[in-house]
Design an enzyme around this catalytic site. Sequence first.
Site, mmCIF file in Angstrom:
data_model
loop_
_atom_site.group_PDB
_atom_site.id
_atom_site.type_symbol
_atom_site.label_atom_id
_atom_site.label_comp_id
_atom_site.label_asym_id
_atom_site.label_seq_id
_atom_site.Cartn_x
_atom_site.Cartn_y
_atom_site.Cartn_z
ATOM 1 C CG HIS A 53 -4.683 -5.086 1.729
ATOM 2 N ND1 HIS A 53 -4.872 -3.731 1.750
ATOM 3 C CD2 HIS A 53 -5.483 -5.593 2.715
ATOM 4 C CE1 HIS A 53 -5.749 -3.430 2.714
ATOM 5 N NE2 HIS A 53 -6.128 -4.541 3.304
ATOM 6 C CD GLU A 102 -2.985 -1.063 0.244
ATOM 7 O OE1 GLU A 102 -3.123 0.018 -0.383
ATOM 8 O OE2 GLU A 102 -3.690 -2.071 0.036
ATOM 9 C CB CYS A 131 -6.270 -2.912 6.395
ATOM 10 S SG CYS A 131 -6.492 -4.688 6.689
HETATM 11 N N1 PCA Z 1 -8.428 -7.013 6.177
HETATM 12 C C1 PCA Z 1 -9.329 -5.946 6.562
HETATM 13 C C2 PCA Z 1 -9.184 -5.818 8.061
HETATM 14 C C3 PCA Z 1 -8.478 -7.051 8.508
HETATM 15 C C4 PCA Z 1 -7.971 -7.661 7.272
HETATM 16 O O1 PCA Z 1 -7.228 -8.676 7.222
HETATM 17 C C5 PCA Z 1 -9.095 -4.648 5.795
HETATM 18 O O2 PCA Z 1 -8.635 -4.711 4.629
HETATM 19 O O3 PCA Z 1 -9.371 -3.570 6.299
#
Ligand code: PCA
Length: 196
Positions: free
Chosen positions: A164, A79, A142
């Site tokens: 991610h 990100e 996240c």
């Molecule tokens: N993904 C979520 C919150 C926890 C996770 O593993 C997100 O992308 O916000």
Amino acid sequence: MKHLLITGFEPFGGEAVNPSWEAVSRLPDTLGNYRLTKLQIPTVFAEAAEAILAAAVKDAPDAILCIGQAAGRDAVTPERIAVNMASAKRPDNAGNLPVETPIDPAGPDGIFSTVPAASMAEAIIAAGLPGRISNTAGTYVCNDTLYRLLRHYAGSDVQVGFVHVPCLPEQAKEGEAAMELRDIIAALTVAVGVLG
Ligand code: PCA
């Protein structure tokens, strides 16, 4: 040897597993220049960042890399930025459902990650794995976690980043993108290798 605090989230949204923790928990204890501390964090607004900061107080890391699940994505996606916005479509694991709420009313609109996210994505691709830079971590837990950590460590030497990862094949719904756990682990290994 430097110290990396690397985190994965607990399952959420009725899932039995979260690929982020499945992968993080299987990483070795040292990678390149780094000794790793692995931490599972709650999928709860604010509490996830608080758990990381509590762990960081004990064993001051040089870098913090949070890993999270992004359903529907077909690549491991470092990100670039966190935004000052919490807006959930489903409650977190504590029942919080913020809608159109600033994370920190006194904070900037966005804060860039302080790890080389674009280089991480390029390195993942160069390793023959699906990788891509992401320009949004969403507005759920996240993004909230990344924003709070970047705000906390602003101006310090501690590098803060977020990656991610796709769902695992057993989680993905019909036709939805997924990635094998061993490939997620391999991509994260490459990403850690890009940290200075
Ligand atoms: N993904 C979520 C919150 C926890 C996770 O593993 C997100 O992308 O916000």
